[in-house]
Design a protein around this motif. Structure first.
Motif, short mmCIF file in Angstrom:
data_model
loop_
_atom_site.label_atom_id
_atom_site.label_comp_id
_atom_site.label_asym_id
_atom_site.label_seq_id
_atom_site.Cartn_x
_atom_site.Cartn_y
_atom_site.Cartn_z
N LEU A 55 -10.51 -6.24 5.79
CA LEU A 55 -11.81 -5.94 5.18
C LEU A 55 -11.65 -5.33 3.79
N GLY A 56 -10.40 -5.20 3.35
CA GLY A 56 -10.16 -4.57 2.06
C GLY A 56 -10.23 -3.06 2.15
N CYS A 57 -9.89 -2.53 3.31
CA CYS A 57 -9.92 -1.08 3.50
C CYS A 57 -8.51 -0.58 3.81
N SER A 58 -8.06 0.33 3.00
CA SER A 58 -6.78 0.98 3.29
C SER A 58 -7.13 2.33 3.92
N VAL A 59 -7.05 2.38 5.24
CA VAL A 59 -7.47 3.60 5.96
C VAL A 59 -6.24 4.32 6.49
N LEU A 60 -6.01 5.49 5.95
CA LEU A 60 -4.89 6.32 6.38
C LEU A 60 -5.35 7.30 7.44
N GLN A 61 -4.64 7.32 8.55
CA GLN A 61 -4.97 8.29 9.59
C GLN A 61 -3.85 9.30 9.74
N ARG A 104 2.95 11.13 12.32
CA ARG A 104 1.56 11.61 12.22
C ARG A 104 0.70 10.75 11.32
N ALA A 105 1.33 9.93 10.51
CA ALA A 105 0.56 9.13 9.54
C ALA A 105 0.67 7.64 9.86
N THR A 106 -0.48 7.00 9.93
CA THR A 106 -0.49 5.55 10.13
C THR A 106 -1.58 4.92 9.27
N LEU A 107 -1.39 3.64 9.05
CA LEU A 107 -2.40 2.87 8.34
C LEU A 107 -3.10 2.03 9.40
N SER A 152 5.54 15.14 -5.16
CA SER A 152 4.66 14.54 -4.16
C SER A 152 5.49 14.03 -2.99
N LYS A 153 4.85 13.92 -1.85
CA LYS A 153 5.51 13.46 -0.63
C LYS A 153 5.01 12.07 -0.29
N GLU A 154 5.91 11.27 0.21
CA GLU A 154 5.51 9.94 0.66
C GLU A 154 4.89 10.05 2.05
N VAL A 155 3.67 9.60 2.16
CA VAL A 155 2.96 9.72 3.44
C VAL A 155 3.09 8.43 4.25
N TYR A 156 2.80 7.32 3.58
CA TYR A 156 2.87 6.03 4.27
C TYR A 156 3.06 4.92 3.26
N THR A 157 3.90 3.94 3.60
CA THR A 157 4.13 2.81 2.70
C THR A 157 4.10 1.50 3.47
N LEU A 158 3.35 0.57 2.90
CA LEU A 158 3.34 -0.80 3.41
C LEU A 158 3.90 -1.65 2.27
N GLN A 159 5.02 -2.32 2.54
CA GLN A 159 5.70 -3.06 1.48
C GLN A 159 5.61 -4.55 1.79
N LYS A 160 4.85 -5.27 0.98
CA LYS A 160 4.65 -6.72 1.18
C LYS A 160 4.29 -7.03 2.63
N GLY A 161 3.35 -6.28 3.11
CA GLY A 161 2.83 -6.52 4.47
C GLY A 161 3.64 -5.88 5.58
N GLU A 162 4.79 -5.31 5.23
CA GLU A 162 5.64 -4.71 6.27
C GLU A 162 5.64 -3.18 6.14
N GLU A 163 5.55 -2.53 7.26
CA GLU A 163 5.62 -1.07 7.28
C GLU A 163 7.01 -0.63 6.81
N ASP A 164 7.04 0.32 5.90
CA ASP A 164 8.32 0.80 5.39
C ASP A 164 8.33 2.33 5.44
N LEU A 165 8.95 2.85 6.49
CA LEU A 165 8.90 4.31 6.67
C LEU A 165 10.25 4.97 6.41
N LYS A 166 11.14 4.21 5.73
CA LYS A 166 12.49 4.75 5.47
C LYS A 166 12.43 6.04 4.66
N VAL A 207 0.86 -1.19 0.00
CA VAL A 207 0.00 0.00 0.00
C VAL A 207 0.89 1.23 0.00
N SER A 208 0.53 2.19 -0.81
CA SER A 208 1.31 3.43 -0.82
C SER A 208 0.38 4.63 -0.82
N TRP A 209 0.61 5.52 0.12
CA TRP A 209 -0.14 6.78 0.16
C TRP A 209 0.84 7.92 -0.12
N GLU A 210 0.51 8.73 -1.12
CA GLU A 210 1.34 9.89 -1.44
C GLU A 210 0.49 11.14 -1.48
#
Ligand code: NAG
Ligand code: NAG
Ligand code: NAG
Ligand code: NAG
Ligand code: NAG
Ligand code: NAG
Length: 319
Positions: free
Chosen positions: A102-108, A92-95, A69-83, A57-60
């Motif tokens: 449930l098939g929901c990518s919810v960015l907070q 400030r940003a989490t998934l 664009s800025k990278e907000v949050y990245t999930l790489q193959k199930g692992e959080e990748d905040l590098k 999952v990638s939020w930009e």
């Protein structure tokens, strides 16, 4: 010839992948209050059991006036990748991980800043890839009005000061209770705070009339909001000293907020709750019950406004 054909086949394949795997957004736009928390979501198809290892999952985010664009949050193959997460979003940003099943990518995003406004791209890679854009608008209401009262006995004048912070820039009007312009001089200035908010200060210098109340009103066209503070002037009954200015001022804590836009959302929200309540009686956000209070103070009203957004997310799509 062969090349064209292979490109064509590739295009068709891509088209098919996209056709089978689509990311959807329940809401294209979110409007949130400065300093609040916001959750934005997009959805993707998941069969009975989510295989987290297959999910990226990638939020930009891209600001209105920005090129990159800025990278907000990245999930790489199930692992959080905040590098390579942009520093503006650090901490400030989490998934919301529990929604992924449930098939929901919810960015907070917590404590929303003005610079968070812009376009967000939600990209999902899960046995196919797709993305959608969501717009976030951030506003800051002139909710808290700080006041100061000074008298200049020599001149028989009063100086009333109203100060507040918000965004975008607001105008300040001074009126008596008959909604007439006050006969006096007004000086309105503003500065920018480090967060980019307008810090607006307005001073009214005038000869007061004991039988009138005066108010300052912060009006923002873009926000479609008015916030006022009413100064109650009352005649001083006991004669203290010989000052010719026998007036004193009771700063009333009456802040009248005309939130036209908010009310509209509020009313819509009301009918939405009713509609939804039929479907799902028990599952509701707890904060939503007190609805019929029209004379809320602005802070409560604001709270409800932010709850409007939150509640939708928690009752609507991704329970
Ligand atoms: C925002 O989220 C943070 C962390 O989850 C929480 O501590 C805070 O109370 C929330 N603020 C609001 C206004 O809901
Ligand atoms: C407004 O104030 C000025 C000076 O303070 C005074 O001369 C004038 O009569 C006032 N006008 C009204 C309509 O009260
Ligand atoms: C308005 O107030 C500012 C700051 O208090 C001051 O610098 C400025 O001279 C004032 N302007 C007028 C027209 O009084
Ligand atoms: C806003 O301006 C007032 C005076 O003009 C000042 O006292 C106050 O600290 C300022 N607030 C911020 C957050 O900058
Ligand atoms: C003060 O207000 C009263 C009532 O509104 C009005 O009759 C009177 O003319 C006002 N006086 C001045 C000096 O404006
Ligand atoms: C001023 O406001 C106070 C408190 O709201 C109210 O009781 C009073 O009647 C008002 N005065 C006038 C002249 O409207």
């Amino acid at each position: 010839m062969f090349r064209i054909l292979s490109i064509l086949i590739l295009e068709v394949q891509l088209y098919l992948i996209r056709a089978f795997f689509t990311v959807e957004v329940p809401r294209l736009q979110y409007i949130t209050e400065y300093g609040s928390n916001v959750t934005m979501e997009c959805r993707f198809p998941v069969d009975s059991q989510l295989n987290l290892k297959d999910l990226s999952v990638s939020w930009e985010q891209k600001g209105l006036k920005e090129q990159k664009s800025k990278e907000v949050y990245t999930l790489q193959k199930g692992e959080e990748d905040l590098k390579s997460q942009h520093r503006d979003y650090r901490g400030r940003a989490t998934l919301l991980r529990d929604k992924l099943n449930l098939g929901c990518s919810v960015l907070q995003i917590t404590s929303v800043k003005l610079m968070d406004a812009g376009s967000y791209r939600c990209l999902i890679d899960y046995r196919g890839a797709d993305y959608k854009y969501i717009t976030l608008e951030v506003k800051a209401s002139y909710t808290r009005i700080n006041v100061q009262i000074m008298s200049e006995p020599a001149e028989e004048e009063l100086v009333l000061t109203c100060q507040s912070e918000g965004y975008p820039l607001a105008e300040v009007f001074w009126q008596n209770e008959k909604n007439l312009k006050v006969n006096g001089s007004v000086n309105t200035t503003y500065t920018l705070t480090t967060d980019g908010l307008y810090n607006v200060t307005s001073m009214l210098t005038f000869k007061p009339n004991a039988s009138e109340n005066y108010s300052c009103t912060f009006w923002s066209k873009e926000l479609n909001e008015k916030t006022s503070y009413i100064f109650t002037l009352a005649r001083q009954t006991a004669v203290v000293g010989k000052k010719s200015l026998n007036l004193f001022v009771i700063p009333t804590c009456v802040i009248v907020v005309v939130l036209i836009s908010a009310l509209t959302i509020f009313l819509k929200r009301k009918s939405f709750t009713k509609l939804h309540a039929k479907k799902d009686k028990k599952r509701k956000c707890p904060q939503l019950q007190k609805e019929d209070n029209r004379h809320l103070n602005p802070e409560t009203q604001d709270l409800i406004m932010t709850n409007v957004t939150d509640s939708r997310d928690c009752t609507d799509v991704c329970p």
